[in-house]
Every structure is written in structure tokens, then in C-alpha cells.
Design an enzyme around this catalytic site. Structure first.
Site, PDB file in Angstrom:
ATOM      1  N   CYS A 176      -8.060   9.108  -1.616  1.00  0.00           N
ATOM      2  CA  CYS A 176      -7.648  10.099  -0.634  1.00  0.00           C
ATOM      3  C   CYS A 176      -6.150   9.925  -0.375  1.00  0.00           C
ATOM      4  O   CYS A 176      -5.688   8.828  -0.066  1.00  0.00           O
ATOM      5  CB  CYS A 176      -8.461   9.857   0.636  1.00  0.00           C
ATOM      6  SG  CYS A 176      -7.608  10.167   2.156  1.00  0.00           S
ATOM      7  N   GLU A 177      -5.414  11.003  -0.547  1.00  0.00           N
ATOM      8  CA  GLU A 177      -3.957  10.901  -0.408  1.00  0.00           C
ATOM      9  C   GLU A 177      -3.510  10.767   1.045  1.00  0.00           C
ATOM     10  O   GLU A 177      -2.370  10.431   1.310  1.00  0.00           O
ATOM     11  CB  GLU A 177      -3.272  12.101  -1.065  1.00  0.00           C
ATOM     12  CG  GLU A 177      -3.554  13.426  -0.397  1.00  0.00           C
ATOM     13  CD  GLU A 177      -2.961  14.594  -1.181  1.00  0.00           C
ATOM     14  OE1 GLU A 177      -2.523  14.398  -2.319  1.00  0.00           O
ATOM     15  OE2 GLU A 177      -2.941  15.703  -0.625  1.00  0.00           O
ATOM     16  N   GLN A 237     -10.125  16.265  -2.143  1.00  0.00           N
ATOM     17  CA  GLN A 237     -11.288  16.713  -2.916  1.00  0.00           C
ATOM     18  C   GLN A 237     -11.178  18.187  -3.341  1.00  0.00           C
ATOM     19  O   GLN A 237     -11.622  18.564  -4.415  1.00  0.00           O
ATOM     20  CB  GLN A 237     -12.563  16.491  -2.095  1.00  0.00           C
ATOM     21  CG  GLN A 237     -13.809  16.730  -2.919  1.00  0.00           C
ATOM     22  CD  GLN A 237     -15.072  16.349  -2.174  1.00  0.00           C
ATOM     23  OE1 GLN A 237     -15.087  15.351  -1.478  1.00  0.00           O
ATOM     24  NE2 GLN A 237     -16.116  17.132  -2.340  1.00  0.00           N
ATOM     25  N   HIS A 297     -16.197   9.700   1.591  1.00  0.00           N
ATOM     26  CA  HIS A 297     -14.800   9.315   1.798  1.00  0.00           C
ATOM     27  C   HIS A 297     -14.748   8.085   2.694  1.00  0.00           C
ATOM     28  O   HIS A 297     -15.219   8.130   3.833  1.00  0.00           O
ATOM     29  CB  HIS A 297     -14.030  10.463   2.462  1.00  0.00           C
ATOM     30  CG  HIS A 297     -13.828  11.641   1.561  1.00  0.00           C
ATOM     31  ND1 HIS A 297     -12.581  12.055   1.151  1.00  0.00           N
ATOM     32  CD2 HIS A 297     -14.721  12.457   0.967  1.00  0.00           C
ATOM     33  CE1 HIS A 297     -12.714  13.100   0.353  1.00  0.00           C
ATOM     34  NE2 HIS A 297     -13.998  13.367   0.219  1.00  0.00           N
TER      35      HIS A 297
HETATM   36 ZN    ZN Z   1      -8.667  10.292   4.029  1.00  0.00          ZN
END
Ligand code: ZN
Length: 181
Positions: free
Chosen positions: A74-75, A115, A143
């Protein structure tokens, strides 16, 4: 290109920032291990998908590849998210070798992502290379930025669905697609 030395430095900074003694036995080689692990986990920056296609020989029904495992980052939090991808398409003239789809997913997922973009990246490259009559991609994942921190919803999953061509236009075909998952 990923800079391994800078990753080692970054790890040392994290160890310092949390007040650890980076010279103690268990942590001595951690920066090197961290750097190697991140180089592998973010290998999408060092690779581009190489896609070969074949003649469909008139096959024009749904081709479905499901339950392809992936993990990504996750960026927004630099924490992993991981789950499964399902890909289906209705070819026009071209088909793709089966192992190429997991390979494409591997390359796009091994970067900082969200995503939604990951789902679009997978669909768009297949759309460009295969020019299929219809295509759909479904990504379902957990996540860690949501399961381990923040709201701590352990079992929550995020699902993204993206369709194009006749799979977008035709409800029955889309139901057939979703029924395959
Ligand atoms: Zn995140």
C-alpha cells in the site's frame, strides 16, 4: 532501479528512530536482510512485462484464470496488502500463455500500489496486448494498514471489479464471469 545501499541506510534510520541498539546481535545484519527483502518485494521497479500472444484459432468463449495469489505494498502506509486476482477475457484473435497472467500480476503488484490502480494496470495491459472482445479483473485483498492498525478490522477485505468491452456491456456475460469466482 532500486538502490540497495539506500535501503540499508533507511533500515538503520528506522532502528535508530525507535530507540533500538542497531549493533546488538539480532539486529547486526538486519539492514542487509531488510534491503534484500525489499528489493525482492519491490522487484516490479526492475522489471517490465514481456507478453507473447498466440492465435486464438477461433476460440471465442470466456477464458478464466482464478485464485492467483499476490502481495503488494500500500503506497499510503508502506504496509503489505495481499490476496487473490481473478482474470477472465473473451478473445477476439489473440490469446495469451497461461503463465503470463500471473507474471503480469507479479510485476504490477511488486511496487507501491493502491488496489484500484493495480486492478486497472492488469486489465489495461491485457486489453492493449490482446484486444479481446471483453475482459474483467477482480482483486480481493486484505490490507495490513486496515487489519493491524487504525480501525483493526481483521477480517475485512477489499474487492475491486473492473470490466471492459462486452463484459462491461452484457449483464449475462458478466454474471457468467462472476459465477466463475
Ligand atoms: Zn494503507
Amino acid at each position: 532501479m532500486i538502490n540497495e545501499k539506500k535501503l540499508e541506510k533507511a533500515c538503520e534510520l528506522i532502528l535508530e528512530a525507535i530507540g533500538e541498539n542497531k549493533n546488538r546481535e539480532g539486529l547486526k545484519n538486519t539492514p542487509i536482510r531488510f534491503s534484500k527483502a525489499f528489493k525482492e518485494l519491490l522487484s516490479g521497479y526492475n522489471n517490465t512485462p514481456n507478453i507473447t500472444t498466440f492465435d486464438s484459432e477461433g476460440f471465442n468463449e470466456l477464458i478464466f484464470v482464478k485464485d492467483i495469489n499476490f502481495s503488494s505494498f500500500c503506497e499510503h502506509h508502506l504496509l503489505p496488502f495481499y490476496g487473490t486476482v481473478h482474470v477472465g477475457y473473451i478473445p477476439d484473435k489473440k490469446i495469451i500463455g497461461l503463465s503470463k497472467i500471473p507474471r503480469i500480476i507479479e510485476i504490477f503488484s511488486k511496487k507501491l500500489q493502491n488496489q484500484e490502480r493495480l486492478t486497472m494496470n492488469i486489465l489495461n495491459i491485457l486489453k492493449t496486448k490482446l484486444k479481446p472482445r471483453g475482459i474483467g479483473v477482480v482483486v480481493e485483498s486484505s490490507h495490513m494498514c486496515m487489519t493491524l492498525r487504525g480501525v483493526k478490522k481483521n477480517n475485512s477485505k477489499m474487492k475491486t471489479l473492473y470490466f471492459d468491452g462486452i463484459l462491461k456491456e452484457n449483464k449475462n456475460l458478466r454474471s457468467e464471469f462472476l459465477g466463475n469466482i
